[in-house]
Scaffold this motif. Structure first.
Motif, short mmCIF file in Angstrom:
data_model
loop_
_atom_site.label_atom_id
_atom_site.label_comp_id
_atom_site.label_asym_id
_atom_site.label_seq_id
_atom_site.Cartn_x
_atom_site.Cartn_y
_atom_site.Cartn_z
N SER A 28 0.82 -1.22 0.00
CA SER A 28 0.00 0.00 0.00
C SER A 28 0.85 1.28 0.00
O SER A 28 0.30 2.37 -0.02
CB SER A 28 -0.96 0.00 1.20
N ASP A 29 2.18 1.13 0.03
CA ASP A 29 3.06 2.31 -0.06
C ASP A 29 3.47 2.61 -1.50
O ASP A 29 4.13 3.62 -1.76
CB ASP A 29 4.33 2.08 0.77
N TYR A 61 -5.48 -9.00 9.34
CA TYR A 61 -4.14 -8.53 8.99
C TYR A 61 -4.18 -7.01 9.02
O TYR A 61 -5.21 -6.39 8.70
CB TYR A 61 -3.76 -9.05 7.58
N LEU A 62 -3.05 -6.38 9.35
CA LEU A 62 -3.14 -4.93 9.56
C LEU A 62 -3.07 -4.12 8.27
O LEU A 62 -3.46 -2.95 8.25
CB LEU A 62 -2.11 -4.47 10.58
N GLU A 63 -2.58 -4.71 7.19
CA GLU A 63 -2.66 -4.00 5.92
C GLU A 63 -3.82 -4.57 5.12
O GLU A 63 -3.82 -5.76 4.80
CB GLU A 63 -1.36 -4.17 5.11
N PRO A 64 -4.82 -3.73 4.79
CA PRO A 64 -5.96 -4.25 4.03
C PRO A 64 -5.51 -4.79 2.67
O PRO A 64 -4.42 -4.49 2.20
CB PRO A 64 -6.85 -3.01 3.85
N THR A 69 -10.89 -0.14 1.88
CA THR A 69 -10.95 0.50 3.19
C THR A 69 -11.09 -0.65 4.19
O THR A 69 -11.42 -1.78 3.82
CB THR A 69 -12.19 1.40 3.30
N ARG A 70 -10.88 -0.36 5.45
CA ARG A 70 -11.02 -1.44 6.44
C ARG A 70 -12.44 -1.99 6.42
O ARG A 70 -12.66 -3.19 6.51
CB ARG A 70 -10.61 -0.93 7.83
N PHE A 93 -12.79 -2.20 13.60
CA PHE A 93 -12.01 -2.65 14.77
C PHE A 93 -12.56 -2.13 16.10
O PHE A 93 -12.06 -2.47 17.16
CB PHE A 93 -10.54 -2.26 14.62
N LYS A 99 1.48 4.11 8.85
CA LYS A 99 0.63 3.33 7.94
C LYS A 99 -0.84 3.64 8.15
O LYS A 99 -1.24 4.09 9.23
CB LYS A 99 0.83 1.83 8.20
N LYS A 100 -1.65 3.31 7.13
CA LYS A 100 -3.09 3.45 7.27
C LYS A 100 -3.70 2.05 7.37
O LYS A 100 -3.96 1.40 6.37
CB LYS A 100 -3.68 4.19 6.07
N GLY A 101 -3.89 1.59 8.59
CA GLY A 101 -4.42 0.25 8.80
C GLY A 101 -5.94 0.24 8.91
O GLY A 101 -6.58 -0.76 8.61
N CYS A 102 -6.52 1.35 9.40
CA CYS A 102 -7.97 1.37 9.51
C CYS A 102 -8.56 2.74 9.21
O CYS A 102 -9.70 2.84 8.79
CB CYS A 102 -8.42 0.89 10.90
#
Lengths: 760, 159
Positions: A28-29, A185-188, A267-268, A680, B38-41
């Motif tokens: 995502s970077d 997982y923390l990266e969507p 998006t989450r 979350f 980072k953008k996690g949520c």
């Protein structure tokens, strides 16, 4: 051979400092010049006919470069294992979250704004949320071409189950339910897709199966396989979810339409409602034992929820039917699995692949039988334990097996005997065992195994190419250790290259706890090949025989004469120069002795090696709230020979945390067809405050089929956790948990019921 | 349309025009190219976007960019001083880094904790880190890393 120096030692991840300093570029970077940003319009209904889609106003918004719907796709049905996918909903939407349209725009704000300008007319249809409802006559059909909503059926039988159960001294007959959980997982999920003038697509995606996803993606877009290239950046976790997803195809289609790179990340919220969560299962079990506690027979019926399309749910249900049969010396087993379509989010792989669900059920039933027999549950496990050099009821060949040692160590570490003997109010201790695979032949059908390429440059730098996937578990470090060990060089001379399907070997990827064994054996074979080639040059330089040449610490020498040595880098320089610039290239593969199960009898051997484990949980239950606190946890796992003990411990601790979360906290709640807790805040996963001390123990029998004797750990780390905790809850309260998760309200109600029945 | 802000990021003064609906995280990642957070949520629940703002750890995804005007921000990129920060070293050495997506935010929270309290108890560490989710490690090695780092800093001070 020089002594083993690098394999078996704890090393930090070779790219750990890149991650800790924020230098790692995650999927995502990634930013490419001219990159557009995509957003997806998803269905607000669980089941509805699409009457009309008007995208004209969205298209007219300045900054919007493309708006696409089903009409803009080739309209080809595809899927990882079934042709029930389309890139966007065709004539109807089948779950809340189904892809309806997508926008590519100059920035995310514009893409978001454009979504609001798309007008969709729906005609709502009756929908079905539960697989039990879906299988009833007259239930609404998710796919018209699948009558009865049956997505798949699986049957397996060996021995005479009816007779075995009829002749049993005790039988446990119980119904269980395992709920839907989210990998978190923390990266969507997401990807950046780029397209060249010839129409060839490069997909930068954090993904567990970089080679395999090309097949359904090429089909979906009407392309040939060579027109889809996948590059695998570092990415933030997968746990089974990051396989095929329309999220990637949206980016690919929009890149085709615009001729520009397109970034699309969920998006989450979108990741919750349209990811690949765990397959919920209803499992009925009958398990019998004789007077001595020897298992007589087992019958299982599984109904699994595929959601609105099949990702891998049907293989997961099949796995739940019979993988666990290689944990004990079963002789009579029968299982039937049905995978049903519903109007809910499609479900798929989550660490454990059906064996988690089945282990929860079997190990709860084992606990029930042990109590019925008045037998120590640990003793009953040991008594039935499958052993090394044995063949299971389905023909699986167990080489190394440290299951008994796992039980012995775990009971010793936890003080099991003492705590079990002394009844302590509202405190309990519970035990559970597990087995698993290191690769799954039933999943990788075309061929099985792994391959590697090892390049030694003119500068002596070693580049390792593989086709698997490091989702954070430390696979790259393990491959570097294997290559460095085999070549006899320091670890930091080795780079493990990013998977690029234009360069890397075809690998099946990281699932089925296969990375270390399959990919590791591939890297090992390639390293040996490179070593022989370079050693030949060293032998020529030293006027010796290649068989007598060894390398240690980056220096070649003739056996017995370590004083007269040659620098590895000097040999590499010489080798490249004498080949006019061609680097030393080692290639190699591993062909495992697996056997695809017979379609009828299911006899086969799905993995070259089988890991085992035993976990013990201690809990305390608050009698006023029903809240369960796990106070201590030990986890002994047969991993074969450890390649990187610290990484293995991390896998175990992480697996236990996910299992604890599942048991006590995690539940995707669906209300009127919608995921009601898609964030979350409402879907809680364990934080640092929720975790007890988790003490891992590595049991290390040498596995003849493993690289340097190693087996896998990823999935076994979670398999026994749920039943270890729920068996401890039984010990503390007398309440038998048959449904996950254990909410305080539910447990309190059950405790009240028990109290009532005792008083009454 | 855009609003001017001035703030200091990792010791460097910055003057930017930002969209009022953008967050500090957007500005760091998109305008300044600092991709460590980072953008996690995007809703302040996962902690992967944690940076230190005026000495306190914050979820940069919850701070509207104009609110960062006049502030002093440290991101994970600003921790290393020639060589990696002791917290970064401890995380790597103790195996507290798996996928690494939570790591920058986790390290920022841990550094802020040790700035406030040099010898926290395990419970205090767990409490401080409870706003930063990690799905890989089960937190055991992360807590150990913070303890190791705290001890090392104490020893260095003593020496």
């Amino acid at each position: 051979m020089p002594k083993i120096q690098i394999v078996g030692r704890s090393y930090p991840q070779i790219d750990g400092m890149e991650k800790a300093t924020g230098r790692t570029r995650f999927a995502s970077d990634i930013k490419l010049a001219g990159m557009l940003h995509a957003r997806v319009l998803r269905s607000p209904y669980p089941h509805a006919r699409i009457l009309n889609i008007d995208t004209s106003r969205a298209k007219a918004l300045p900054g919007v470069k493309a708006v696409v719907t089903y009409a803009d796709t080739p309209g080809i049905k595809f899927g990882p294992r079934s042709d029930d996918w389309t890139i966007f909903a065709d004539d109807k939407v089948r779950f809340c979250g189904d892809e309806v349209a997508a926008v590519a725009a100059v920035d995310e704000d514009t893409a978001e704004e454009a979504l609001e300008l798309i007008r969709v007319e729906y005609e709502e249809l009756p929908f079905v949320e539960s697989p039990l409802e879906a299988l009833k006559p007259g239930a609404p059909l998710v796919h018209e071409d699948h009558p009865g909503n049956v997505a798949a059926e699986f049957k397996v039988e060996a021995g005479d189950v009816d007779r075995a159960l009829a002749n049993s001294h005790v039988v446990c007959e119980e119904s269980f339910y395992t709920n839907q959980t989210y990998q978190a997982y923390l990266e969507p999920m997401g990807a950046v897709a780029d397209v060249d003038l010839a129409g060839r697509i490069t997909l930068y995606a954090g993904n567990q199966i970089p080679s395999m996803i090309r097949v359904p993606y090429a089909k979906a877009l009407g392309l040939t396989l060579d027109q889809v290239r996948v590059v695998l950046p570092d990415y933030g976790g997968g746990f089974g979810a990051k396989m095929e997803t329309n999220t990637h195809l949206v980016a690919m289609l929009l890149a085709q339409k615009t001729g520009r790179p397109v970034r699309h990340f969920n998006t989450r919220h979108d990741d919750f409602i349209a990811g690949n969560p765990r397959v919920p299962m209803y499992i009925d079990i009958k398990l019998g034992a004789d007077k001595e506690g020897v298992i007589t027979g087992k019958e299982v019926k599984v109904i699994g929820d595929a959601g609105a399309r099949i990702v891998y749910s049907q293989i997961i249900v099949a796995t739940a039917c019979y993988r666990v049969d290689s944990l004990y010396r079963f002789k009579n087993v029968r299982a039937k699995g049905i995978t049903a379509y519903t109007n809910t989010v499609p479900t798929s792989c989550f660490r454990g692949f059906g064996n988690t669900q089945a282990t929860f059920v079997l190990e709860s039933a084992m606990d029930i039988l042990a109590h019925k027999l008045g037998m120590d549950p640990a003793e009953m496990r040991v008594k039935n334990s499958i052993g090394p050099d044995s063949v299971s009821v389905h023909g699986w060949k167990i080489n190394s097996c440290g299951l008994k040692e796992c039980v012995e160590e775990a009971t010793k570490m936890s003080g099991w005997a003492e705590k079990k003997a002394k009844k302590r109010p509202l405190k309990g201790i519970g035990l559970s065992c597990c087995n698993h695979v290191s690769g799954n032949r039933a999943f990788a059908r075309e061929f099985d195994g792994g391959a590697g390429i090892v390049r030694i440059g003119r500068d002596g730098r070693i580049s390792v190419y593989h086709g698997e996937s490091d989702m954070g578990q430390g696979q790259k470090t393990v491959y570097a250790q294997i290559a460095a060990e085999t070549l006899g060089v320091p670890l930091d001379w080795v780079s493990v290259m990013q998977v690029d399907t234009d360069i890397s070997p075809w690998g099946f990827g990281s699932f089925a706890t296969r990375g270390t064994l399959m990919g590791g054996n591939g890297v090992l074979a390639a390293s040996k090949d490179a070593f022989i080639k370079l050693a030949q040059v060293a032998a020529d330089m030293m006027e010796s025989n290649v068989d007598d040449v060894v390398c240690e610490g980056g220096r070649f020498y003739v056996k017995g004469s370590p004083d007269k040595s040659l620098d590895f880098k000097e040999v590499a320089l010489n080798a490249t120069d004498s080949n006019h610039g061609s680097p030393v290239m080692g290639t190699g593969f591993y062909d495992p002795p697996t056997v695809l199960p017979d379609p009828k009898t299911k006899q086969g051997n799905i993995s070259p090696a089988y890991p085992f484990g035993c976990q013990i949980a201690e809990v305390e239950v608050d009698p006023t709230t029903g809240k369960v606190t796990v106070t201590n946890f030990v986890a002994a796992h047969d991993v074969g020979r450890a390649i990187n003990p610290m990484a293995l411990e991390g896998q175990i601790q992480g697996g236990v945390a996910q299992g604890l979360g599942w048991t006590l906290m995690e539940n995707m709640v669906t209300n009127k067809g919608k995921v009601a807790n898609a964030n979350f805040l409402d879907y809680l996963i364990p934080t640092a405050l929720d975790m007890p001390p988790v003490e891992p123990k590595l049991i290390e029998p040498y596995e003849p089929n493993g690289p340097y004797g190693a087996k896998g750990i990823g999935e076994p780390a979670i398999n026994p956790t749920m039943s270890a905790i729920t068996n401890a809850i039984y010990d503390a309260t007398g309440v038998r948990i048959t449904e996950l998760p254990v909410s305080p309200e539910k447990l309190l109600a059950e405790m009240e019921k028990l109290k009532g029945s005792h008083e009454g | 349309m855009k609003i001017p802000i001035e703030f200091v990021v990792n010791g460097e003064p910055q003057a930017l025009f930002v969209k009022p609906n953008h967050t500090l995280l957007d500005v760091l990642r998109d305008d300044l190219g600092l991709l460590g957070a980072k953008k996690g949520c995007g809703e302040g629940k996962c902690g992967t976007c944690t940076v230190i703002m005026d000495g306190k750890p914050v979820n940069s995804c919850l701070i509207l960019a104009p609110r960062a005007d006049g502030s002093d921000i440290i991101t994970v990129e600003g921790l290393a001083d020639g060589e990696p920060h002791p917290m970064q070293k401890a995380f790597v050495e103790q195996g507290a880094v798996q996928c690494g997506f939570c790591t920058p935010g986790m390290i920022m929270t841990a550094c802020a904790l040790l700035d406030e309290k040099s010898d926290p108890s395990e419970e205090e560490i767990r409490l401080a880190l409870s706003g930063n989710l990690c799905r890989c490690t089960g937190y055991a090695k992360i807590v150990e890393a913070v303890q190791v780092c705290a001890q090392r800093i104490q020893q260095d001070k003593g020496a």
